[in-house]
Design an enzyme around this catalytic site. Sequence first.
Site, mmCIF file in Angstrom:
data_model
loop_
_atom_site.group_PDB
_atom_site.id
_atom_site.type_symbol
_atom_site.label_atom_id
_atom_site.label_comp_id
_atom_site.label_asym_id
_atom_site.label_seq_id
_atom_site.Cartn_x
_atom_site.Cartn_y
_atom_site.Cartn_z
ATOM 1 N N ASP A 33 0.857 -1.335 0.138
ATOM 2 C CA ASP A 33 0.096 0.084 -0.107
ATOM 3 C C ASP A 33 0.814 1.118 0.096
ATOM 4 O OD1 ASP A 33 -2.064 -1.622 0.289
ATOM 5 O OD2 ASP A 33 -1.864 -1.966 2.508
ATOM 6 N N HIS A 61 -4.849 -2.166 -5.994
ATOM 7 C CA HIS A 61 -4.178 -0.961 -6.505
ATOM 8 C C HIS A 61 -5.036 0.230 -6.912
ATOM 9 C CE1 HIS A 61 -0.354 -3.564 -7.288
ATOM 10 N NE2 HIS A 61 -0.569 -3.403 -5.745
ATOM 11 N N LYS A 166 0.803 -25.318 -5.796
ATOM 12 C CA LYS A 166 1.845 -25.459 -6.779
ATOM 13 C C LYS A 166 3.048 -25.940 -6.180
ATOM 14 C CE LYS A 166 4.513 -21.777 -9.194
ATOM 15 N NZ LYS A 166 4.478 -20.322 -9.320
HETATM 16 P P1 IMO Z 1 -0.558 -4.377 -2.218
HETATM 17 O O1 IMO Z 1 -0.297 -4.942 -3.585
HETATM 18 C C1 IMO Z 1 -1.136 -4.798 2.173
HETATM 19 C C2 IMO Z 1 -0.699 -9.032 3.636
HETATM 20 C C3 IMO Z 1 -2.189 -9.086 4.199
HETATM 21 C C4 IMO Z 1 -1.627 -10.313 5.353
HETATM 22 C C5 IMO Z 1 -0.317 -11.085 4.711
HETATM 23 C C6 IMO Z 1 -0.571 -12.229 3.891
HETATM 24 O O2 IMO Z 1 -1.925 -3.742 -2.185
HETATM 25 O O3 IMO Z 1 0.329 -3.590 -1.689
HETATM 26 P P2 IMO Z 1 -2.175 -13.092 1.921
HETATM 27 O O4 IMO Z 1 -3.551 -12.940 1.564
HETATM 28 O O5 IMO Z 1 -1.258 -12.620 1.040
HETATM 29 O O6 IMO Z 1 -1.671 -14.526 2.473
HETATM 30 O O7 IMO Z 1 -1.642 -12.308 3.507
HETATM 31 O O8 IMO Z 1 -0.016 -10.312 3.700
HETATM 32 N N1 IMO Z 1 -0.880 -8.402 2.297
HETATM 33 C C7 IMO Z 1 -0.909 -7.053 1.886
HETATM 34 N N2 IMO Z 1 -1.087 -5.909 2.875
HETATM 35 N N3 IMO Z 1 -0.769 -4.751 0.779
HETATM 36 C C8 IMO Z 1 -0.804 -5.713 -0.016
HETATM 37 O O9 IMO Z 1 -0.744 -5.636 -1.327
HETATM 38 C C9 IMO Z 1 -1.130 -6.959 0.524
HETATM 39 N N4 IMO Z 1 -0.652 -8.331 0.129
HETATM 40 C C10 IMO Z 1 -0.597 -9.065 1.038
HETATM 41 O O10 IMO Z 1 -2.662 -8.222 4.961
HETATM 42 O O11 IMO Z 1 -1.335 -9.748 6.552
HETATM 43 MG MG MG Z 2 -2.996 -3.452 -0.597
#
Ligand code: IMO
Ligand code: MG
EC number: 6.3.4.4
Length: 406
Positions: A33, A61, A166
Site C-alpha cells: 500500500d 491498487h 503449486k
Molecule cells: P498491495 O499490492 C497490504 C498482507 C495481508 C496479510 C499478509 C498475508 O496492495 O500493496 P495473503 O492474503 O497475501 O496471504 O496475506 O500479507 N498483504 C498485504 N497488505 N497490501 C498488499 O498488497 C498485501 N498483500 C498481502 O494483509 O497480513
Molecule cells: Mg493493499
Amino acid sequence: HTFVDTDSAEHPLRTPKEPQNKVTVVLGAQWGDEGKGKVVDLLAMDADIVCRCQGGNNAGHTVVVDSVEYDFHLLPSGVLNKKAISFIGNGVVIHLPGLFEEAEKNLRKGKGLQGWEERLKISDRAHIVFNFHQAVDGIQEQQRQQQEGKNLGTTKKGIGPAYSSKAARNGLRVCDLVSDFKVFEEKFRMLAEHFRTMYPNLNVDIDSELKQLKEYTERLRPLVTDGVYFMHKALTGPSKKILVEGANAALLDIDFGTYPFVTSSNCTVGGVCTGLGVPPSYVGRVYGVVKAYTTRVGVGAFPTEQDNETGNLLQSRGREFGVTTGRRRRCGWLDLILVRYAHMVNGFSAIALTKLDILDTLPEIKVAVAYKINGQPLPSFPGRTFPQGFSRSIFLFFFFLFVRDA
Ligand code: IMO
Ligand code: MG
C-alpha cells in the site's frame, strides 16, 4: 555431443550481448500500500507491455483517471492504457471469478476498461486459485487463532493455499483448464478431495464451481498465451517498453519478509524473473515505492508503529483503509532501516516517495534511523521478528525533522 551455438547470428534463440528491451520494475519497499498503482499508472502511459509477475487478488491498487477511481487486484493497472498489452505472468495465482468480476466492476465505473479483453494476455503456466483454496485460507486462519491465539490476518483470497498446491505439485494451471476439460475435471476433483480430507469441515460446492469454471473457460481461452515465448519475443523483438507492476511488498516477501507474517510469493526483484520467465540481464530500472510513513495490514512486527494519536492521525489523514479487505491499516513513522533492507534485496535504481503531503500538518516528523536490541545495535533488519515482542524489545533511534511553515 552436439552443441547448438545460440550465439550465432542466424540462431532464432540468439541472446543479444546487450539486451535490447530492458524491463522497468515497480516494487513495494515496505508492507504494501505504498502507492504502487499511481507510480505504475504514470509509467504505463508510454509502456507497450505492463505485467504482473506474482501474487494474486490479495493486492489492491487504486488509480484515478478523469476523476473515476478504478481499483485493481489481479489486472495490471496498465490495462487502462488502451495502447498497451497487459500480461499476467506464470508467477501469478488467478482466481477466475475474481478476475472477471474485477473487470466488470471497473467497466461499470468508467470508460477506462473498455475493450480490456483485447489487450490482456495470460500465461498458460499461471496457477489457478479455486473457491476451495479461499475457503481453506479462512479455515487455516481460524485454526491459527484457536491453536496459537493469533492469525496472520490474510486477505482470505486463497493465496497461501494456492501457492501450497503449486509447491506440492498437485496444483492446476491455466493450460490445464483450456486444453482438455475432462482431464482437468478429474484432477480438480482429486485436488478438492485432498483438501476435504485435510479439512473435514470444508464446505464447498464442487459441482457448481466446475460448471462456473467451464463457462469461464470459453472467455479465458483467447487470452491465454505461451508466457515464456510471449516475453521472449517482447524482449528481443523491435523496441518495446516493458513495465512490471509489483504486488504486495518487500517485507511481505516469503523469503525476505517478516516470516511467517508474510504473503506466499516473492515480491522482491527475483520474482520478476521467475514470475515472467525474464532472464536477470534484462532487468533494467527497479523503482522502490516508499510511503512517507509506514503502514501495515494484518499481524506482524512493526517497530515504528504508533498505536496512539499520531497513528490515528496518519490513518485518518492518509485514508488508510485496505483496498482489498477494507481493514484499517496500522500506521507509524517512516522506518529507514526497513527501507534500506528492501534496497539491499532489490537494488533500487530510484525511490518514489508517496503521500508526503499527509504529514503536512505535523510540526515534527520522526524517522527511524537505527535499531538496538538488548543494548546492541543491529546492523540490519533482523531475520527473526515477533508480532509484538520485536516491536517492544527493540529500541528505536529516531531522527526528528522539525517542519517550519513551508
Ligand atoms: P498491495 O499490492 C497490504 C498482507 C495481508 C496479510 C499478509 C498475508 O496492495 O500493496 P495473503 O492474503 O497475501 O496471504 O496475506 O500479507 N498483504 C498485504 N497488505 N497490501 C498488499 O498488497 C498485501 N498483500 C498481502 O494483509 O497480513
Ligand atoms: Mg493493499
